[in-house]
Design an enzyme around this catalytic site. Structure first.
Site, short mmCIF file in Angstrom:
data_model
loop_
_atom_site.label_atom_id
_atom_site.label_comp_id
_atom_site.label_asym_id
_atom_site.label_seq_id
_atom_site.Cartn_x
_atom_site.Cartn_y
_atom_site.Cartn_z
N ARG A 49 44.80 47.35 39.31
CA ARG A 49 45.04 46.30 40.55
C ARG A 49 44.36 46.71 41.86
O ARG A 49 45.09 47.83 42.31
CB ARG A 49 46.38 45.68 40.52
CG ARG A 49 46.64 44.76 39.43
CD ARG A 49 46.01 43.46 39.55
NE ARG A 49 46.37 42.47 38.25
CZ ARG A 49 45.28 42.26 37.42
NH1 ARG A 49 44.06 43.02 37.37
NH2 ARG A 49 45.51 41.48 36.48
N GLU B 174 38.95 40.36 46.36
CA GLU B 174 37.51 40.48 45.57
C GLU B 174 36.76 39.24 45.62
O GLU B 174 37.42 38.20 45.77
CB GLU B 174 38.08 40.68 44.10
CG GLU B 174 38.74 41.91 43.65
CD GLU B 174 39.09 42.17 42.19
OE1 GLU B 174 39.10 41.42 41.48
OE2 GLU B 174 39.64 43.20 42.08
N HIS C 56 35.30 44.64 38.89
CA HIS C 56 36.53 44.19 37.95
C HIS C 56 36.03 43.74 36.56
O HIS C 56 35.99 42.51 36.20
CB HIS C 56 36.99 42.86 38.76
CG HIS C 56 38.68 42.92 38.23
ND1 HIS C 56 39.53 42.38 39.03
CD2 HIS C 56 39.14 43.15 36.97
CE1 HIS C 56 40.76 42.43 38.39
NE2 HIS C 56 40.65 42.82 37.22
#
Ligand code: NAD
Length: 542
Positions: free
Chosen positions: A237, A266, A284
Site C-alpha cells: 500500500r 495514485e 498498481h
C-alpha cells in the site's frame, strides 16, 4: 410451488469462469451489461436479486433509491470505493467482496520487483533499446545468501517467504499479530523488534495493510538504521514507506534500488519518485494476472450463489440482516463491541492467543442475545463485532463481520463467550479479555442512559471514554506535573484536547486517554515519550 429463478446483473467485465459459476449455481439467470449507465442501472436494479461489479460501476445511494428485490451487491476484488456500503446497509442489502484471490498475483509481482531491483533489469532493458551496449553499468547483486526482511507475514508475505527461501535467502520477518508457530512452519525467524529487522536485512519487502501503525512505517530515521545499499520493495500500500524520504535515500545511494507498485496518491504523476533512475515502478498491477482475476471472479460468484441460497459465505462486508434486527440498545452495544476490539488490538502487548467476551447483566438476556449469525459459528453479534474490530487493526479491509471468526480461527486464536450476572458494580457490561503470550488485558464497556457506548474499565483502571476518533494514550508514574507537561507539548504543536479520562491505581501509576482533534505527528510523540515520569505513550485510532 416452483421457486422463482434468481436474477443476477453483471455490470463490469469479470472473468468468464465467474459467470459460469453463477450459471451452474442453479436457478440463476444472468444478464451482462458492462458499462451500464447510472440512469439505466437505477431503473432496473430492483428487478435483480444481485448485482456483480468490479470497480467500473458506481453503486451509490441514488442508484439504490428503488432497490426492489435487490439483496446482494458483489465486488469481484477487494476495494469498495465504488459502493455506498452505508446506503446498502440501510436498505438491508448485503455487500460482499473477494479479498483473497489476488495473493499469488501480488506475490509473484513482488518477486519480480525484487529481481528487477537486484539486477536493474528495467534500466538495462531501456538502455539496450536506446541503442547502448554498456554492460558495466548493470552490475547487480545476487539474492542468494542475502537476508530478506518481510514486514507483514500474512497471505502474501508468507508466499513471498516460501519463494525467497527457494532462492537461498535467509528470511526474517516482523509481524506483531501472528503466532510464532506460523513463522516456524515457514522456516522464517520472527523478530520482536522492527529495528532489528531493518538493521539485518539486505532486502526489505512490505506486506501489511495501511493502518495508523504502518503509515510512514519507514521514514528517514528507519532508513538510517538500514544497511548501506539496501533494496526496498513496496507492493502492498502506498504510504507505508515515506515517498520523500525514499527519494532522498535513493538519490544518496543509501538505498541501492527500490521496487514500488503502490503510491500515496495514485496515479503518482506528481511524485518525485518517478524522476529517480534506481527506482522501478509499476502502476498498481499487483492483482493483474488472468489467474488472479479468474480467482476473484470465481470466489465472489461462489459466495453469491451460497448467499442467494441461504448458505454460509465468508466475505460479507456489512451485516444489515443482523444489526438492523437487533433492538436499539443492542445496536449500541454492537458498535461499542467493535470499538473495544479495535482499542484492545492497539493496546495489548504480545500475540493474541485467546479472546473472551463476557456479557454481564440482565440486559444481555433474551432481548439482546437471541439472534445468532448465519455462519458456522454460534457467536453472539457482540463477540463477532469485537473480533472484527480487533482484527481490523492488523487486516484492515480484508476483515469483515462474517469472516472475522474464521480469521481468528486461522490465526489459532481461541474465542470464548459467556454470560455473567455481575461484574463489580455494573448492571450491564460487555467485557473483552485478550490473553497473549505476554499476559492478559481486560476491557469493559457499557452504554449509559445517554445512549452512548463508553469504555469504562481497562484492567484495574476506571475510565470514561467515548471510543470515537483519535486518542493519545499514556501510562505515567503518579507524580505532579507529568500530565501538565503532556498538555503543554500538545498545545505547543496546536493539537487541541477535546477530552481527558485519567485514572490512578494503587500501584502508583496513572493511565490517561486524551481525545484530540487532529493527528499527533511522530515528532510530537517523541517529545511526549521523553517526559520524565512517562512509562509509555501511543496514538490510538478508534
Ligand atoms: P493479510 O491480511 O493476509 O496480511 C497482512 C499482514 O500484515 C498480517 O499478517 C498482519 O498481522 C500484518 N500486519 C498488520 N499490521 C502490521 C504492522 N504494524 N507491522 C507488521 N505487520 C503487520 O494481507 P495480504 O493479503 O497478505 O495483503 C498484504 C498487503 O498487500 C495489503 O496491504 C493488501 O492491500 C496489499 N495488496 C496489494 C496488491 C497490489 O495490487 N499491489 C494486491 C493484493 C494485495
Amino acid at each position: 410451488m416452483e421457486r422463482e429463478r434468481f436474477k443476477v446483473l453483471v455490470t463490469d467485465n469479470i472473468a468468464e469462469e465467474g459467470i459460469d459459476t453463477l450459471k451452474r449455481g442453479g436457478d440463476i439467470d444472468v444478464d451482462i451489461k458492462p458499462g451500464i449507465k447510472s440512469d439505466e442501472l437505477t431503473n432496473i436494479i430492483g428487478e435483480y436479486d444481485a448485482v456483480v461489479t468490479r470497480s467500473g460501476t458506481s453503486i451509490k445511494a441514488g442508484v439504490l433509491e428503488r432497490p426492489g428485490k435487490l439483496k446482494i451487491i458483489g465486488r469481484a476484488g477487494v476495494g469498495l470505493e465504488n459502493v455506498d456500503i452505508e446506503a446498502a446497509s440501510k436498505k438491508g442489502i448485503i455487500v460482499m467482496n473477494a479479498p483473497t484471490g489476488n495473493t499469488l498475483a501480488a506475490t509473484e509481482l513482488t518477486m519480480g520487483a525484487m529481481l528487477s531491483a537486484a539486477r536493474k533489469i528495467p534500466l538495462a532493458n531501456n538502455s539496450l533499446k536506446a541503442g547502448s551496449w554498456d554492460r558495466k553499468q548493470f552490475m547487480g547483486v545476487e539474492l542468494y545468501n542475502k537476508t530478506l526482511g518481510i514486514v507483514g507475514l500474512g497471505r502474501i508475505g508468507s508466499n513471498v517467504a516460501i519463494r525467497a527461501k527457494s532462492f537461498g535467502m535467509r528470511v526474517i520477518a516482523f509481524d506483531p499479530f501472528i503466532k510464532k508457530s506460523k513463522a516456524d512452519d515457514l522456516g522464517v525467524s520472527l523478530y520482536e523488534e522492527f529495528d532489528k529487522l531493518l538493521r539485518e536485512s539486505d532486502v526489505i519487502t512490505f506486506h501489511t495493510p495501511l493502518t495508523n501503525k504502518t503509515r510512514n512505517m519507514v521514514t528517514a530515521a528507519e532508513i538510517n538504521t538500514m544497511k548501506d545499499g539496501v533494496i526496498i520493495i513496496n507492493c502492498a500500500r502506498g504510504g507505508i514507506v515515506n515517498e520523500n524520504d525514499l527519494y532522498d535515500a535513493l538519490k544518496s545511494g543509501k538505498v541501492f534500488t527500490a521496487g514500488v507498485d503502490v503510491f500515496e496518491t495514485e496515479p503518482p504523476f506528481k511524485s518525485k519518485l518517478l524522476e529517480v533512475d534506481n527506482l522501478f515502478v509499476t502502476p498498481h498491477i499487483g492483482a493483474n494476472t488472468w489467474e488472479g482475476q479468474k480467482a476473484v471472479s470465481v470466489i465472489l460468484c461462489e459466495q453469491l450463489v451460497n448467499a442467494l441460497n441461504g448458505r454460509p459465505y465468508q466475505n460479507g462486508v456489512n451485516i444489515p440482516f443482523i444489526k438492523s434486527q437487533l433492538p436499539d440498545r443492542a445496536q449500541l452495544y454492537f458498535d461499542l463491541a467493535e470499538k473495544m476490539g479495535k482499542l484492545a488490538a492497539q493496546i495489548i502487548k504480545g500475540r493474541a492467543e485467546e479472546i473472551r467476551v463476557v456479557m454481564v447483566g440482565k440486559g444481555f438476556e433474551e432481548d439482546l442475545c437471541e439472534r445468532k449469525f448465519d455462519v458456522p459459528f454460534s457467536f453472539q453479534p457482540f463477540t463477532v463485532a469485537a473480533l472484527k474490530g480487533f482484527l481490523a487493526v492488523s487486516h484492515q479491509e480484508t476483515v469483515t463481520f462474517l469472516n472475522a471468526p474464521y480469521l481468528a480461527q486461522d490465526q489459532n486464536v481461541v474465542v470464548q463467550e459467556s454470560k455473567a450476572e455481575h461484574f463489580e458494580k455494573f448492571n450491564d457490561l460487555l467485557v473483552f479479555i485478550v490473553r497473549t503470550d505476554k499476559g492478559e488485558t481486560l476491557f469493559g464497556g457499557t452504554v449509559f442512559s445517554d445512549s452512548r457506548g463508553r469504555v469504562v474499565l481497562l484492567d484495574g483502571f476506571r475510565l470514561d471514554i467515548i471510543p470515537d476518533g483519535t486518542f493519545l494514550n499514556f501510562r505515567i508514574f503518579d507524580r505532579p506535573g507529568v500530565v501538565g507537561r503532556v498538555g503543554t507539548i500538545l498545545g505547543d504543536h496546536n493539537v487541541n484536547i477535546a477530552g481527558l479520562s485519567l485514572s490512578r491505581q494503587v500501584t502508583g501509576e496513572e493511565i490517561a486517554f486524551v481525545s484530540v482533534d487532529c493527528p499527533i505527528e511522530p515528532e510530537v510523540m517523541k517529545q511526549i515519550l521523553a517526559i520524565d515520569g512517562m512509562i509509555e505513550a501511543s496514538v490510538i485510532e478508534l
